[in-house]
Every structure is written in C-alpha cells, then in structure tokens.
Design a protein around this motif. Structure first.
Motif, short mmCIF file in Angstrom:
data_model
loop_
_atom_site.label_atom_id
_atom_site.label_comp_id
_atom_site.label_asym_id
_atom_site.label_seq_id
_atom_site.Cartn_x
_atom_site.Cartn_y
_atom_site.Cartn_z
N ALA A 123 0.93 -1.32 -0.01
CA ALA A 123 0.01 -0.07 -0.11
C ALA A 123 0.86 1.40 -0.23
N HIS A 124 0.43 2.12 -0.76
CA HIS A 124 1.56 3.41 -0.86
C HIS A 124 0.76 4.70 -1.45
N VAL A 125 1.31 5.61 -0.68
CA VAL A 125 0.84 7.02 -0.99
C VAL A 125 2.00 7.96 -0.78
N GLY A 126 2.42 9.01 -1.61
CA GLY A 126 3.35 9.67 -1.48
C GLY A 126 4.54 9.49 -2.52
N ASP A 127 5.88 9.95 -2.08
CA ASP A 127 7.01 9.66 -2.86
C ASP A 127 8.13 8.89 -2.21
N SER A 128 7.82 8.04 -0.98
CA SER A 128 8.51 7.16 -0.86
C SER A 128 8.33 5.91 -1.71
N VAL A 187 17.05 8.83 -0.25
CA VAL A 187 17.84 7.79 -0.77
C VAL A 187 17.80 7.87 -2.10
N HIS A 188 16.54 7.59 -2.83
CA HIS A 188 16.43 7.48 -4.21
C HIS A 188 16.21 8.84 -5.03
N LEU A 223 20.16 16.11 0.36
CA LEU A 223 19.90 17.26 1.24
C LEU A 223 18.63 16.97 2.27
N ASP A 224 18.19 15.61 2.08
CA ASP A 224 17.08 15.19 2.96
C ASP A 224 17.46 13.98 3.77
N ASN A 225 16.39 13.74 4.66
CA ASN A 225 16.61 12.71 5.62
C ASN A 225 16.74 11.46 4.84
N ALA A 226 17.83 10.39 5.08
CA ALA A 226 17.87 9.35 4.43
C ALA A 226 17.42 7.94 5.18
N THR A 227 16.55 7.30 4.79
CA THR A 227 16.00 6.06 5.51
C THR A 227 16.00 4.82 4.27
N ALA A 228 16.41 3.69 4.74
CA ALA A 228 16.20 2.55 4.04
C ALA A 228 15.91 1.15 4.60
N LEU A 229 15.08 0.75 4.53
CA LEU A 229 14.52 -0.54 5.22
C LEU A 229 14.61 -1.72 4.30
N VAL A 230 15.39 -2.70 4.75
CA VAL A 230 15.67 -3.78 3.81
C VAL A 230 15.07 -5.26 4.46
#
Length: 580
Positions: A123-128, A187-188, A223-230
């Motif tokens: 389920a997805h909303v936004g630009d993550s 990140v992306h 320039l933004d917060n960087a978060t990755a979940l693997v």
C-alpha cells in the motif's frame, strides 16, 4: 515451515535540522504466525515537528494494529482500512488551528508491505518507494505521487492531505531469496536506480545493505533525511488460505488421468475412489519412489468456484493442523491422527491436493467383515477422540465423521480422513450454509426447525454413532433421512443388549454419546476421551487381580478343598481320642 525474514533499517538525519523519517517492522507472535509480517516507511513532509508526528503515528499505529484485524481479511484490505483510519485522524487534526492560530500541516508519505503466506501486498501514498530485487533484477514497485513543474513541486497525495485517502495497491508472489527495499526520497532522490540495484546486489546481509544505501545517499549529496528498510526472505511459510484460494481460482483442474499418466512429476498408479465430486488417485513420485494420494475435482465439477474454494480450504486445514502445538499431538508426533497434506509445489500446473499415502483399511471396510470387539472399539474411540480434541481446539468441526472417513493404517494408527466439508473460522458463507454430512450420523438438533448449527457436539455424536455401529453392526436410530424425525422419539437399544460381550462401562459411554437429549451427552472430546480411558483401565485391571489370587482358578479350588479336608480329619481325630 515458518516464515523467516532478515531485516535491516538505517535512518540518517543528513543536513536537515531533524530527522522526520520513521520506519519499522512488526513480526507476528507465535500464535499469530498466519497473519504474517508488516513493515512500513513514512517521510514527514511538513516542518515544526508536525511531519515527524504524522510519520511516527502512522507507522506505529499500522504496526500495532495490523495483527489485530480479523484473520479472514486480505492483507491489502487490512492495510487500506488501517491507513484510512489514520488518514481520517490526521485530516481532522489538520482542520484544527495550531497554538499560534496558523493551520496545521501534519502530512506524511507512507509505503507499507505485508508479507503473508507466500505473497506480498503493498500500500503506497506519496513519494517514498518500494523495490524488489529478484534473481539479480531490481524492480520498482511503486509510482511517486508528485508533481514536478517549474512553478511548483510538491506531493499530489499524502496521509492527512485530504479527507479521502487514495492508496495505490499491488500484490505479488514471494520467493525464497527475494530482497524487498523501502526508501525515503532522501535515498532515491540522490541515487540512480542503477546505483540502488548495484548496492542491493553487492551487499550481503539486510542491515549492511541498509547502511550502505543511506551512506551512499549522503555521500552523493542528499539534502534530505535518508532512510532504507531492507527485508530479506530467507524461508517461506506454508501457503495461507488466500494463497491456496488464488491457486484454486487460477490453475486448471486435472482432466481424466489413467494409470501411467504423469502430473507435475507424479505418475498415476491407481484410481482409488470417485464420489461424483472428487477423484482420489494413488501416485508415485519417481524421484523418490514415495507413494502419495492425489485428490482433485472431477471434470464435471472443476468449474464450480465453491468446490474449488472448499478444496483450497481442505488443503489449508491440513497444513494448519500440522502446525498445532506439540503438547496437543499424539504419540505419532506431527501426524496428530490426520493424514499429512503437502503444500502445492512451486510451478504446479494444476490445482489438486497431495496427501501422504497409508496402506490399510477404512473402518467401513473392516466392519464388512463383522463388528469390532470391545478392546478394538476402545482403541478406535480413544484415537478418534484425541484427533477431535485437536480439531476442536483449532476451532474446526469435521461435520462428516463416519466409518468411511476413519482409516486404520498398516502402522496400527487410526487417522481421520476427509476435511472437505469441515468448518473453520475461515470457511466461506456458502460452506456454512451447506447441510453437509451423512444423515444417520448427524445429531437430532440439526434436523430441527430452525436447525441448529453444527458444532463440536455434532462430531461427538457422530463418533458415538460410529462406536455403536462398530460394536453392534447396527445404527442406533436406523437409517435416517432428513424427514424422519420420528426415529428420534425414543432412546436406542443398549449396546450390551445387542452385543452381550460388551462390558457395561463401555455400554454406558456409548449410550451417553448417542443420547437423544444433547444435555445428556458429552460436552467435549476431552470428557469423552477420559471416559473411554477409564473403561480401558478398568478392563486391564482384572487380570492383575486374578494373578494375585494364584492365577489358575481350578488350582485355587483344589487347595481350598485340601485344607477343608485336613481340618475335618483333625476335628474327627480330636473327638475320637479326646480323654473322657
């Protein structure tokens, strides 16, 4: 099998004054294993701490509540409902002015993935974003909800932005070795898709991969917060009911198969049964030489969606029972008095069920040779009562317990067959409305107007009827048809009257199990099992007492006669020679 996942999470503040990203993973508790895992990543998009609040509450509420939804909800439905409620709360929050009178802007993007059975739901909303690395190929699974123009750049959709939430949903099949990735735009936005794919391929370990992605993003000038979940899929659980139902809807049913025909690596060796709805075939797995039983719909019923759903439910029940707590299993371990079912193989071309093959005979076949003796009936009753105890503890009612569905294997173990019409909490409405079962084994309450719903007591009554027939060769109320309610107006003849060799304790247990009044019967399988065990213990105690008394009754009488004769001779001698 149990679902096994390796997780890694990295979130770096970067050049922002605070980190307004938030992510997490929630594993199921052991008793919730079937509900699967859930993970989410949110990126707060407004300042003053409101973005962090929106991101944090959205992720935490989803992870907290996901395993509390009904088990029959599809994963995509659960994600949609929970995020919809969160959006309504954020939208209401944003309608209230802040402490300084300014409008609130608690907004966040969110991408969530639920892993259940052998499928994932997003389920997805936004630009993550969500990504999938499979067999070396990296696929982007989401689309950004963002408008990029010279005079404006911003989100077109987010949690809390509008009263009505529009989520993107997608689903797919999971495989062992899959690597799923959730990223924030920190990140992306800094790394190209090719760079993300290269890092995912080159970095072993979920945590190491997450760390490598966020570090590379900041090094690339993010320039933004960087978060990755693997999320690394190490092993898959047995398919859930939704997975099996999907196979039932999409795979064709096998056509007519003769001896020697091949089906997905199985070679047909015999046609065992055909009841007009299903066919049961014996087959051999050439690679191992192992014999199995294949159950499939007949060609005339192959297009019936309800029959397909019931076969999927039967496969799921078999897999579900194999996961029952070991403390409730019998001495045979995982078999638990049922025939083990195998999960559909990857790459199966048709829809059918695969069971272990056991040589032996059904009770119906054994009774064709004559009734059982008391010891055999006791062994049968105890074994089936244990199986029913396990079944009822799982919230399942068999609904068609009878001699044809009880099998004595060559290994000496009784097994309950055919869960095709069994009811569980996951049964469809059509299955619940079906008046299933064999009339002579159905309890009287189900013939009333209105009829009572089948329950655990229905199975116990059917077991009582089975024991009555096994001991006497007769049915307690005769052959029953739905309109023959008069047959239930009097109690049946006692077992011992029809078969005097049956001990009275066993007679009383069976007669209580088939009593007309439900209030007089056993309430649980454990209560019936205890009564049968007491009968067995009483029968075993008799030889012990006899051995303590000398064993041979003739010898005992001879010794008693000899002692009596000696005593009488002594008395005569005393009378003759007593001094006067």
């Amino acid at each position: 099998m149990r679902f096994e996942l390796d997780t890694g999470l990295s979130s770096l503040q970067g050049k922002r004054p605070r980190n307004e990203d938030f992510a997490g993973v929630q594993a199921p508790q052991p008793h919730e294993a079937e509900r699967g895992w859930v993970a989410a990543l949110a990126d707060g998009v407004s300042g003053g701490g409101e973005g962090l609040m929106a991101a944090q509450t959205s992720v935490m509420s989803l992870l907290r509540d996901f395993h509390a939804v009904p088990t029959d909800w599809d994963s995509s439905v659960a994600l949609d409902r929970l995020l919809g409620h969160q959006n309504a709360w954020l939208a209401a929050h944003n309608r209230r002015p802040g402490p300084d009178g300014e409008p609130r802007e608690a907004l966040t993007t969110l991408t969530a993935v639920a892993l259940r059975g052998r499928r994932y739901a997003i389920a997805h909303v936004g630009d993550s974003r969500a990504w999938l690395l499979r067999d070396g190929e990296c696929l982007l699974l989401t689309q950004d909800h963002r408008m990029e123009r010279r005079d404006f750049a911003g989100l077109t959709r987010a949690l809390g932005l509008d009263d009505a939430l529009r989520l993107d949903h997608s689903q797919g099949e999971l495989r062992v070795g899959d690597r799923l990735l959730l990223t924030s735009d920190g990140v992306h936005g800094a790394l190209r898709s090719r760079q993300i794919a290269d890092l995912l391929r080159a970095t072993p370990g979920a945590q190491a991969a997450a760390d490598a992605l966020t570090a590379a993003a900041l090094a690339a000038g993010s320039l933004d917060n960087a978060t990755a979940l693997v999320l690394d899929v190490k092993d898959l659980a047995d398919p859930g009911l939704n997975d099996l139902a999907a196979l039932g809807r999409t795979l064709p049913s096998p056509g007519p198969l003769g001896v020697g025909a091949m089906l997905d690596g199985y070679q047909i060796t015999a046609l065992v049964a055909d009841n007009g709805v299903h066919r049961l075939l014996q087959a051999r797995e050439p690679a191992t030489g192992r014999l199995v039983a294949l159950k499939m719909l007949r060609p005339g019923r192959a297009d019936d969606p309800e029959e397909r759903a019931m076969l999927a439910h039967e496969i799921w029940l078999g897999l579900h029972l194999a996961e029952a707590p070991r403390s409730r299993r019998g001495a045979a371990g995982s078999s638990s008095g049922f025939v083990r079912v195998h999960a559909p193989a990857d790459g199966a071309t048709h829809f059918y069920a695969v069971f272990d093959w056991h040589g032996g005979q059904t009770l119906e076949q054994l009774l064709a040779k004559g009734p059982l003796d008391a010891a055999q009936a006791l062994a049968l009753g105890q074994a089936v009562a244990r199986s029913l105890s396990l079944l009822h503890a799982a919230g399942v009612v068999h609904r068609d317990l009878k001699p044809a569905n009880l099998h004595l294997g060559d290994d000496g173990q009784w097994r309950v067959l055919d869960l095709g019409v069994a009811l569980s909490r996951r049964s469809s409405a059509a299955a619940r409305e079906l008046h299933a079962g064999t009339p002579s084994y159905i309890n009287p309450e189900q013939w009333q107007d209105p009829p009572a719903a089948p329950d655990a007591g229905s199975d116990l009554f059917a077991l009582g009827v089975t024991l009555y027939r096994a001991l006497t060769g007769r049915l307690p109320y005769g052959e029953i048809e739905p309109w023959q309610l008069a047959r239930y107006r009097r109690e049946p003849q006692s077992v011992s009257r029809l078969q005097p060799s049956v001990p009275m304790p066993l007679d009383r247990v069976v007669m209580r199990a088939v009593a007309r009044d439900a209030r007089a019967r056993f309430e649980t399988a454990e209560e019936l099992l205890l009564a049968l065990e007491r009968c067995a213990a009483r029968d075993q105690a008799e030889p012990v007492r006899a051995s303590r008394n000398g064993g041979d009754p003739v010898l005992s009488w001879q010794i008693a006669f000899g002692l009596s004769l000696l005593l009488n001779l002594l008395l005569v001698a005393w009378l003759l020679f007593l001094p006067r």
